[in-house]
Design a protein around this motif. Structure first.
Motif, PDB file in Angstrom:
ATOM      1  N   PHE A   1       0.914  -1.155   0.173  1.00 22.35           N
ATOM      2  CA  PHE A   1       0.093  -0.087  -0.031  1.00 22.35           C
ATOM      3  C   PHE A   1       0.983   1.278   0.105  1.00 22.35           C
ATOM      4  N   CYS A   2       1.719   1.310   0.876  1.00 26.56           N
ATOM      5  CA  CYS A   2       2.889   2.536   0.896  1.00 26.56           C
ATOM      6  C   CYS A   2       4.202   1.906   0.156  1.00 26.56           C
ATOM      7  N   HIS A   3       4.095   1.973  -1.137  1.00 27.76           N
ATOM      8  CA  HIS A   3       4.967   1.241  -2.046  1.00 27.76           C
ATOM      9  C   HIS A   3       6.387   1.846  -1.920  1.00 27.76           C
ATOM     10  N   THR A   4       6.515   2.923  -1.832  1.00 35.60           N
ATOM     11  CA  THR A   4       8.072   3.369  -1.802  1.00 35.60           C
ATOM     12  C   THR A   4       8.519   3.094  -0.732  1.00 35.60           C
ATOM     13  N   VAL A   5       7.698   3.476   0.543  1.00 33.64           N
ATOM     14  CA  VAL A   5       8.258   3.065   1.957  1.00 33.64           C
ATOM     15  C   VAL A   5       8.490   1.710   2.021  1.00 33.64           C
ATOM     16  N   MET A   6       7.443   0.875   1.903  1.00 33.94           N
ATOM     17  CA  MET A   6       7.685  -0.502   2.245  1.00 33.94           C
ATOM     18  C   MET A   6       8.097  -1.428   1.196  1.00 33.94           C
ATOM     19  N   ASN A   7       8.632  -0.860   0.001  1.00 34.87           N
ATOM     20  CA  ASN A   7       9.013  -1.856  -1.017  1.00 34.87           C
ATOM     21  C   ASN A   7      10.486  -2.455  -0.643  1.00 34.87           C
ATOM     22  N   PRO A   8      11.381  -1.961  -0.092  1.00 37.01           N
ATOM     23  CA  PRO A   8      12.587  -2.792   0.416  1.00 37.01           C
ATOM     24  C   PRO A   8      12.055  -3.971   1.250  1.00 37.01           C
ATOM     25  N   LYS A  31      -2.069  -0.909  15.514  1.00 36.59           N
ATOM     26  CA  LYS A  31      -2.775   0.161  14.873  1.00 36.59           C
ATOM     27  C   LYS A  31      -2.344   1.651  15.366  1.00 36.59           C
ATOM     28  N   ILE A  32      -2.008   1.688  16.607  1.00 38.08           N
ATOM     29  CA  ILE A  32      -1.458   2.762  17.080  1.00 38.08           C
ATOM     30  C   ILE A  32      -0.291   3.255  16.205  1.00 38.08           C
ATOM     31  N   SER A  33       0.574   2.203  16.263  1.00 40.29           N
ATOM     32  CA  SER A  33       1.805   2.680  15.464  1.00 40.29           C
ATOM     33  C   SER A  33       1.551   2.890  14.254  1.00 40.29           C
ATOM     34  N   GLY A  34       0.679   2.103  13.460  1.00 39.26           N
ATOM     35  CA  GLY A  34       0.296   2.043  12.309  1.00 39.26           C
ATOM     36  C   GLY A  34      -0.221   3.525  11.860  1.00 39.26           C
ATOM     37  N   ALA A  35      -0.861   4.038  12.652  1.00 40.84           N
ATOM     38  CA  ALA A  35      -1.479   5.503  12.274  1.00 40.84           C
ATOM     39  C   ALA A  35      -0.493   6.407  12.521  1.00 40.84           C
ATOM     40  N   ARG A  36       0.690   6.242  13.260  1.00 47.48           N
ATOM     41  CA  ARG A  36       1.641   7.121  13.498  1.00 47.48           C
ATOM     42  C   ARG A  36       2.649   7.149  12.104  1.00 47.48           C
ATOM     43  N   GLN A  37       2.854   5.644  11.850  1.00 45.30           N
ATOM     44  CA  GLN A  37       3.617   5.600  10.432  1.00 45.30           C
ATOM     45  C   GLN A  37       2.767   6.346   9.251  1.00 45.30           C
ATOM     46  N   LEU A  38       1.632   6.308   9.441  1.00 44.48           N
ATOM     47  CA  LEU A  38       0.725   6.595   7.950  1.00 44.48           C
ATOM     48  C   LEU A  38       1.076   8.113   8.078  1.00 44.48           C
ATOM     49  N   LEU A  39       0.857   8.753   9.208  1.00 44.14           N
ATOM     50  CA  LEU A  39       1.029  10.376   9.113  1.00 44.14           C
ATOM     51  C   LEU A  39       2.407  10.676   8.678  1.00 44.14           C
ATOM     52  N   ALA A  40       3.196   9.821   9.255  1.00 46.30           N
ATOM     53  CA  ALA A  40       4.635   9.966   8.876  1.00 46.30           C
ATOM     54  C   ALA A  40       4.933   9.951   7.278  1.00 46.30           C
ATOM     55  N   VAL A  41       4.125   8.891   6.661  1.00 44.95           N
ATOM     56  CA  VAL A  41       4.214   8.835   5.150  1.00 44.95           C
ATOM     57  C   VAL A  41       3.550  10.039   4.603  1.00 44.95           C
ATOM     58  N   VAL A  42       2.301  10.537   4.981  1.00 41.64           N
ATOM     59  CA  VAL A  42       1.670  11.506   4.396  1.00 41.64           C
ATOM     60  C   VAL A  42       2.332  12.860   4.569  1.00 41.64           C
ATOM     61  N   ALA A  43       3.060  13.099   5.586  1.00 40.41           N
ATOM     62  CA  ALA A  43       4.066  14.361   5.851  1.00 40.41           C
ATOM     63  C   ALA A  43       5.266  14.240   5.383  1.00 40.41           C
ATOM     64  N   ASP A  44       5.669  13.013   4.665  1.00 40.31           N
ATOM     65  CA  ASP A  44       7.059  12.709   4.328  1.00 40.31           C
ATOM     66  C   ASP A  44       7.949  12.958   5.388  1.00 40.31           C
TER      67      ASP A  44
END
Length: 486
Positions: free
Chosen positions: A142-149, A180-193
């Motif tokens: 889903f977060c291709h660039t981040v999790m691709n490696p 899920k809490i950690s995932g929400a934090r990581q999603l915000l980090a992806v959105v904010a780059d």
């Protein structure tokens, strides 16, 4: 009063409330799409992670939001005709007047029917959304660039048939909530780059190893030794093969026949090992404590332990009991050292050994610096093509398929282990299983002949402690002929 006054009042309230009207429009449009897509996914198990995202992260919330808007808008509506839905005064009239009670039952039936349909759709959505967000596709693609490696390394690793959540979440509501809490934090980090490049190894965020690894692996039932034969290729013209042959002393963490011994002695119940690390990655370990079956504790410390432990800021040192992850720190996301990656491609035939000097030239091509994966792919092709056209032009002309295959295999070795966009190069991630000459310290964090006890005992760095070397980089070792019965 008409037969369906309650229903009329409800829809009247909706029509006079912009919020309810908008919610009704959303539900009317989204419901058939949502149900249809969920049925398609349930029957055919669509693998595309973005299809799932559109259904469960977009259409589903729109459906739920539309329902909420309908009821909130109607409930709070006030206009020319007051709508007292769900109020005691409004309902008392239907229960106290006999002629209206029969109509009430039909109205209630209609409301229950609509509610049941919505509840069914809602339940199906929650069930499918839960499974989607637990899927490997969602975690890795889903977060291709981040999790691709990590997804690429996972696909090429020994646990590629084990889903991500089985190790990262496992059973239990507490770890599900944490994830899920950690995932929400990581999603915000992806959105904010603002996510780190590279992604740090989660040495502190994983479930305890005994809650995950030992659901499948039982170290107390490991027995004996394991013969390991590694094929390595040399940098000569014929890409000669050499062999490393080791007898690994796997041992056991205690079994039905004998006491703990060998490598898995470290995690036997009667041998409790704790250590103090002074860095986040647990690479610097100045103090180790061993508590034996008799309860006696032996402390091993390096000569600079006082300085390291005293120099660490308060709260920065970590006291930890040793478990599986201390050695098997990358059991699923394995990044190979450059020479191992090329040797594997040669062994599998993806890089043809018939091409002279291909091992040497491939090594030079993949260790060059490239700004991106696309640039690396082009650069590897250009480098190999230029060298072979200059030095083996006749061979390339007569057998162009050899060079094309070698280029593709070399590009694959690079693409599976190096990701410039995420600042991941050869050796970025350290693997503690064993040790290497360049960057994999592994066992030598403790087995370095520097950790000594008060009575002069040391934690040995002797090679024969964990394995017996039967051959090292030998072309035709005698032991291999014996093993093959030649």
């Amino acid at each position: 009063m008409g037969q369906f006054d309650m229903v009329k009042d409800f829809f009247l309230g909706m029509s006079r409330s912009r919020v309810s009207l908008l919610g009704a429009m959303l539900v009317t449009v989204v419901t058939p799409l949502l149900v249809g897509y969920m049925l398609v996914d349930t029957i055919w198990h669509v693998k595309n992670p973005y299809f799932g995202a559109a259904v469960y992260l977009l259409l589903g919330p729109v459906f739920l939001g539309g329902l909420a808007m309908i009821f909130v808008g109607a409930f709070f509506f006030r206009g020319e005709r007051d709508v007292h839905l769900f109020t005691l005064e409004y309902l008392r009239k239907y229960f106290t007047e006999p002629q209206l009670f029969g109509r009430l039952r039909r109205n209630v039936f209609l409301i229950v029917l609509l509610t049941s349909i919505n509840f069914t759709v809602f339940s199906l959505f929650l069930y499918r959304a839960y499974h989607y967000m637990e899927s490997t596709g969602f975690c890795g693609q889903f977060c291709h660039t981040v999790m691709n490696p990590e997804f690429t390394a996972y696909q090429n690793g020994p646990h590629s048939r084990v889903t991500c959540v089985e190790c990262h979440i496992g059973a239990g509501a507490d770890w599900f909530v944490k994830s899920k809490i950690s995932g929400a934090r990581q999603l915000l980090a992806v959105v904010a780059d603002t996510y780190p490049r590279p992604i740090a190894t989660p040495v502190h965020g994983l479930r305890p190893a005994r809650d995950t690894c030992e659901k499948c692996h039982r170290p107390e039932l490991f027995h004996g030794d394991k013969l390991v034969v590694n094929n390595r290729f040399l940098d000569d013209e014929s890409n000669s093969v050499a062999h490393d042959i080791l007898l690994m002393k796997i041992g056991s963490a205690g079994d039905r026949a004998q006491s703990s011994h060998g490598i898995h002695w470290h995690i036997a119940p009667e041998n409790r090992i704790t250590y103090r690390a002074t860095d986040h990655s647990r690479m610097v370990i100045p103090e180790i404590r061993l508590t034996g079956k008799d309860g006696k504790e032996v402390v091993f410390r390096t000569a600079d332990a006082e300085q390291l432990l005293g120099g660490a800021a308060a709260g920065k040192t970590e006291d930890r009991e040793m478990d599986c992850i201390d050695c098997h720190n990358r059991p699923s996301h394995v990044y190979l050292p450059v020479e191992d990656a090329l040797d594997l491609k040669l062994l599998e035939g993806e890089i043809p050994r018939e091409l002279p000097f291909i091992r040497r030239q491939a090594l030079a091509a993949v260790t060059a610096k490239y700004p991106s994966s696309a640039a690396a792919k082009a650069g590897i092709a250009e480098t190999l093509t230029a060298w072979y056209q200059a030095n083996r032009a006749e061979l390339v002309k007569s057998k162009p398929e050899l060079l094309a295959k070698a280029i593709a295999g070399t590009q694959a070795a690079y693409a599976q282990n190096v990701f410039p966009e995420m600042n991941i190069g050869w050796g970025t991630y350290v693997n503690h299983v064993g040790h290497g000459p360049d960057f994999d310290i592994g066992c030598f964090r403790c087995h370095d002949d520097r950790h000594k006890s008060a009575d002069g005992k040391t934690i040995s760095a002797d090679c024969n402690t964990c394995h017996t070397l039967l051959a090292m980089e030998e072309a035709n070792p005698a032991i291999l002929k014996t093993l093959r019965g030649e």
